[in-house]
Write an enzyme that holds these catalytic residues in place. Structure first.
Site, PDB file in Angstrom:
ATOM      1  CG  HIS A  58      -1.876  -1.115   1.265  1.00  0.00           C
ATOM      2  ND1 HIS A  58      -2.873  -1.189   2.199  1.00  0.00           N
ATOM      3  CD2 HIS A  58      -2.025  -2.213   0.464  1.00  0.00           C
ATOM      4  CE1 HIS A  58      -3.603  -2.269   1.995  1.00  0.00           C
ATOM      5  NE2 HIS A  58      -3.101  -2.911   0.949  1.00  0.00           N
ATOM      6  CD  GLU A  60      -1.440   4.289   3.576  1.00  0.00           C
ATOM      7  OE1 GLU A  60      -2.534   4.830   3.792  1.00  0.00           O
ATOM      8  OE2 GLU A  60      -1.299   3.305   2.813  1.00  0.00           O
ATOM      9  CB  CYS A  88      -6.078  -0.458   5.466  1.00  0.00           C
ATOM     10  SG  CYS A  88      -4.433  -1.191   5.331  1.00  0.00           S
ATOM     11  CB  CYS A  91      -1.279   1.127   6.343  1.00  0.00           C
ATOM     12  SG  CYS A  91      -1.083   0.383   4.714  1.00  0.00           S
TER      13      CYS A  91
END
Length: 159
Positions: A58, A60, A88, A91
């Site tokens: 992701h 991040e 999420c 993360c």
């Protein structure tokens, strides 16, 4: 820059625009992030969603991995991560465990769901509340009109 309440809204917006630039690198999944030195305002790392390479990449996580490659784990409490959407739980959990000083996002998890993007509905604030050891902050809604548009108008096919 410095503590959360000492950072001007214009600075938050400037860094969110940098995260938006990163998010545009994957139009189908426009999750972009930057990590900033809270004192100097320097952008130290960038990332965008690359889950087509690895499901855990992701935006991040990519930004965080880029930061660690360059700087190791030092000074994380003095860093702020800006991201186009609320992290999420995977993360945010990683950012909490790393001890990052703050997380600033545009689009909320609830809004992502409205845009048809599946989400685990645990907010970043909920995760922080369960991590009594975490001293960082979470702030949402920065440039959310712009980030919401990224997610709402995205092409529906993955790269």
């Amino acid at each position: 820059m410095a503590a959360r309440n000492e950072i001007a809204r214009s600075d938050h917006e400037r860094f969110m625009r940098a995260a938006i630039e990163e998010g545009r690198r994957n139009a189908a999944w426009p999750f972009g992030a930057v990590i900033v030195d809270a004192e100097s305002g320097e952008i130290l790392a960038r990332g965008f969603n690359q889950s087509h390479r690895n499901i855990t990449f992701h935006g991040e996580i990519v930004a965080f991995n880029t930061y660690v490659e360059a700087f190791g784990h030092e000074n994380l409490p003095a860093r702020i991560l800006y991201t186009t959407a609320e992290p999420c739980p995977m993360c945010m959990g990683a950012l909490i465990w790393a001890g990052i000083g703050g997380v600033v996002f545009g689009t909320s998890i609830a809004r992502l769901q409205e845009c048809g993007i599946r989400q685990i509905t645990i907010s970043s604030e909920q995760l922080c509340a369960e991590a009594s050891f975490y001293d960082g902050f979470v702030m949402g809604g920065i440039l959310s009109d712009e980030t919401d548009r990224l997610f709402r108008d995205r092409p529906l096919s993955a790269p």
